[in-house]
Design a protein around this motif. Structure first.
Motif, PDB file in Angstrom:
ATOM      1  N   ALA A   1       6.919   0.933  -5.758  1.00 33.77           N
ATOM      2  CA  ALA A   1       5.593   0.658  -5.060  1.00 33.77           C
ATOM      3  C   ALA A   1       4.751  -0.220  -6.081  1.00 33.77           C
ATOM      4  O   ALA A   1       4.089  -1.162  -5.578  1.00 33.77           O
ATOM      5  CB  ALA A   1       5.122   1.878  -4.947  1.00 33.77           C
TER       6      ALA A   1
ATOM      7  N   GLN B   1      -1.604  -0.129   0.491  1.00 35.31           N
ATOM      8  CA  GLN B   1      -0.955   0.706  -0.447  1.00 35.31           C
ATOM      9  C   GLN B   1      -0.108   1.656   0.082  1.00 35.31           C
ATOM     10  O   GLN B   1       1.233   2.235  -0.049  1.00 35.31           O
ATOM     11  CB  GLN B   1      -1.720   1.224  -1.584  1.00 35.31           C
ATOM     12  CG  GLN B   1      -2.449   0.189  -2.477  1.00 35.31           C
ATOM     13  CD  GLN B   1      -3.440   0.871  -3.408  1.00 35.31           C
ATOM     14  OE1 GLN B   1      -3.734   2.086  -3.365  1.00 35.31           O
ATOM     15  NE2 GLN B   1      -3.987  -0.053  -4.130  1.00 35.31           N
TER      16      GLN B   1
ATOM     17  N   ILE C   1       2.935   0.439   2.213  1.00 32.26           N
ATOM     18  CA  ILE C   1       4.098   0.443   1.405  1.00 32.26           C
ATOM     19  C   ILE C   1       4.589   1.658   0.840  1.00 32.26           C
ATOM     20  O   ILE C   1       5.762   1.929   0.906  1.00 32.26           O
ATOM     21  CB  ILE C   1       3.521  -0.629   0.172  1.00 32.26           C
ATOM     22  CG1 ILE C   1       3.404  -2.034   0.689  1.00 32.26           C
ATOM     23  CG2 ILE C   1       4.806  -0.875  -0.918  1.00 32.26           C
ATOM     24  CD1 ILE C   1       2.476  -2.913   0.051  1.00 32.26           C
ATOM     25  N   VAL C   2       3.658   2.523   0.457  1.00 31.35           N
ATOM     26  CA  VAL C   2       4.451   3.621  -0.375  1.00 31.35           C
ATOM     27  C   VAL C   2       5.368   4.468   0.835  1.00 31.35           C
ATOM     28  O   VAL C   2       6.344   5.133   0.708  1.00 31.35           O
ATOM     29  CB  VAL C   2       3.167   4.555  -0.823  1.00 31.35           C
ATOM     30  CG1 VAL C   2       3.963   6.130  -1.191  1.00 31.35           C
ATOM     31  CG2 VAL C   2       2.615   3.938  -2.019  1.00 31.35           C
TER      32      VAL C   2
ATOM     33  N   LEU D   1      -1.085   2.857  -8.659  1.00 30.38           N
ATOM     34  CA  LEU D   1      -1.184   1.552  -7.815  1.00 30.38           C
ATOM     35  C   LEU D   1      -2.585   1.278  -8.047  1.00 30.38           C
ATOM     36  O   LEU D   1      -2.731  -0.025  -8.394  1.00 30.38           O
ATOM     37  CB  LEU D   1      -0.791   1.901  -6.338  1.00 30.38           C
ATOM     38  CG  LEU D   1       0.325   2.183  -5.969  1.00 30.38           C
ATOM     39  CD1 LEU D   1       0.509   2.656  -4.687  1.00 30.38           C
ATOM     40  CD2 LEU D   1       1.240   1.374  -6.441  1.00 30.38           C
TER      41      LEU D   1
END
Lengths: 388, 206
Positions: free
Chosen positions: B53, B73, B76-77, B116
């Motif tokens: 990530a 985020q 994607i995670v 992140l």
């Protein structure tokens, strides 16, 4: 007592700055102040100090515990020999019963005090402050709420856990928010259930044929009435934790605590009121035999009495405000009976309810103080006062 | 290839440890450490997710509009977590069943989101990967220590092999059932924090 004073005065220079063992100062101080009320006075300003300081307070609580300890000791022996020979009378062999009880309880006492005080002294030395006297009482309470057959290594772990995690990490005596003695018991209860519950553990080295069920366990498994007579419950000859069985002995301790003003009568009374209120509520709506049990049985069975007198009144962990004490005690009584009757996993609810309310005590105090502030603000405004 | 910045790996192991210093990701640490094996598998999963990530976000960091960055985020995670979940189900099905919902919950793991936001959004891809590796290992080391103690004293086994000899049980030794319950994980993490802070005074709050 003169020679004790002389002895202490003689060896005192060794432990002061420049002496041989200055690092043992707090240890010496602990023994000196244990033997005598300290002579030191405050350096500035007015001071009034009661001779009844912490160590003397603790001593009185220990004296209050002695009747329960004595009857508990006798009961260990009596229950053991009764399980071997069910026809035995109460006073058939007094010395044998007593001796057996002493042999059983002495190691528990020694382990409890040895381990607990050892940790207290070690922490006091490490942190460079005086030894706290709080453990004097905890060390006596812990054996009294253990089953007579508790394995000593388990007791050791429980005491270490209770003193370190329950007390020292929060800053020692007076800073703990949970009762250390009950924490030791709760630790054993959850960590080693087989030595803390069931029918086998409440009588020391019980013969297999004899039923060792406590009155609480009998009710739990669907009995209509406990098989122990009310008289036996009051005097204390039934299976159970060492110090919790005898209502009379605990009542004697309670009287001493109340006369000296060390235990709060508000808390004691409200615990019983709470228990009675919950018991009566169950009587009204309950459908099984446990809920129909007369409410005063709850006071006689198990650790209700012991918890109400010695555990709930612990000044450190109880609520501090007067109105808070009523709420705190009442809820302890309610929760204890509720857990006993409703929750099938825990035959005894007193320990868990006191620990639960220990956690809530600061919150109760907060709301009591807050309500008081609000009330007085309102009154001030009614009188025409300006906004504060 | 960029120079390896070892501080990025070393700091999260001790004085910036995600669990004991930043106190993030506690709930999964409590839930999966009753035995060593799930603790190790969970550590590896989280480490892989953080590294990947961090890498992807770091590559995209200049193109993500800042107002919707949290959503990007999360997408994607969660993609990575689904991949990890499928791999676990394929190769270690038993452990995957034990971890149950906690693999899915890596999506909301504060450590992942924290790194992140705090690091990958403003650093280069390779550094971000190292940071992810460091934090993943920092998480792993605590989980493994706690899992080791809890399994050893709670079940008397390690990686499901009995290590406490039968003779001990015959002498009266018993497993400590409190160790298997979640509160004990909290207490063990607390003890680790205690030891760490007494060795490193910088970490103590005033």
């Amino acid at each position: 007592m003169k020679w004790v004073r002389n002895l202490l005065d003689n060896i005192k220079p060794n432990f002061e700055k420049g002496g041989k063992f200055p690092w043992l100062h707090s240890t010496f101080d602990a023994f000196e102040t244990f033997a005598f009320v300290p002579k030191t006075t405050t350096k500035s300003g007015a001071h009034f100090r009661d001779a009844l300081d912490m160590k003397r307070t603790m001593t009185i609580v220990i004296i209050a515990l002695l009747p329960a300890l004595l009857i508990g000791t006798y009961n260990i022996g009596y229950q053991h020999f009764l399980s071997l020979d069910p026809t035995m009378g109460l006073f058939d062999d007094v010395w044998q019963n007593l001796w057996y009880g002493i042999v059983k309880i002495l190691p528990i006492l020694v382990v409890s005090y040895g381990v607990g005080l050892g940790i207290e002294f070690a922490f006091a030395q490490l942190r460079g402050h005086e030894v706290n006297e709080g453990y004097l009482v905890s060390g006596m309470l812990i054996p009294l709420i253990m089953p007579p057959d508790v394995p000593l290594w388990q007791l050791t772990i429980a005491v270490i856990f209770a003193v370190v995690i329950g007390k020292e990490v929060f800053g020692g005596t007076g800073m703990n928010f949970m009762n250390p003695a009950l924490l030791a018991r709760a630790f054993l209860f959850f960590a080693f259930p087989s030595s803390m519950s069931g029918d086998k553990v409440w009588i020391a080295e019980k013969a297999d044929a004899f039923s060792g069920a406590t009155p609480l366990a009998e009710m739990m498994t669907g009995g209509t009435m406990p098989s122990t007579s009310i008289l036996d419950m009051i005097i204390g000859f039934m299976p159970g934790s060492i110090g919790e069985t005898s209502v009379i002995a605990i009542a004697l301790g309670a009287i001493l605590l109340l006369i000296t003003g060390i235990g709060s009568w508000k808390i004691m009374l409200s615990v019983f009121l709470g228990g009675a209120a919950m018991g009566l509520t169950f009587n009204m709506f309950g459908s099984n035999s446990y809920t129909q049990l007369p409410f005063y049985y709850h006071f006689l069975m198990g650790g209700f009495m012991f918890g109400a007198v010695f555990m709930a009144t612990d000044p450190v962990t109880a609520a501090q405000t007067n109105r808070g004490k009523w709420i705190y005690g009442f809820l302890i009584g309610v929760m204890a009976v509720l857990i006993r009757v409703v929750n099938p996993a825990y035959p005894e609810g007193m320990m868990l309810s006191i620990l639960l309310l220990n956690v809530f005590a600061p919150l109760i105090d907060y709301f009591v103080v807050d309500a008081n502030i609000k009330m007085r603000t309102k009154r001030w405004k009614l009188k025409g006062g300006t906004n504060v | 290839m960029a120079e390896i910045n070892f501080k990025l790996i070393k700091n999260p192991l001790s004085k910036e440890n995600p669990i004991t210093v930043q106190v993030l990701g506690i709930c999964s640490a409590l839930a999966v450490t009753a035995k060593l094996e799930p603790a190790v598998v969970m550590s590896i999963s989280v480490t892989v997710v953080i590294i990947m990530a961090n890498l992807i976000i770091s590559l995209l960091r200049k193109t993500i509009p800042s107002r919707i960055r949290i959503i990007v985020q999360l997408v994607i995670v969660s993609l990575l977590v689904i991949l990890v979940d499928q791999v676990l189900k394929a190769f270690v099905y038993d452990v995957s069943k034990q971890l149950s919902v906690f693999v899915g919950l890596i999506i909301t793991n504060c450590i992942v989101m924290g790194r992140l936001e705090a690091f990958a959004m403003s650093n280069k891809p390779f550094d971000s990967m190292l940071d992810g590796l460091g934090n993943g290992l920092g998480y792993a080391i605590i989980l493994i220590v706690v899992g080791f103690v809890r399994e050893l004293f709670g079940s008397g086994t390690l990686w499901d092999y009995p290590v406490i000899p039968q003779a001990f049980y015959d002498m009266g030794y018993q497993n400590n059932s409190l160790m298997i319950m979640p509160p004990m994980a909290l207490i063990l993490v607390g003890l680790i924090i205690w030891i760490q802070r007494s060795r490193n005074k910088e970490l103590c709050e005033k």
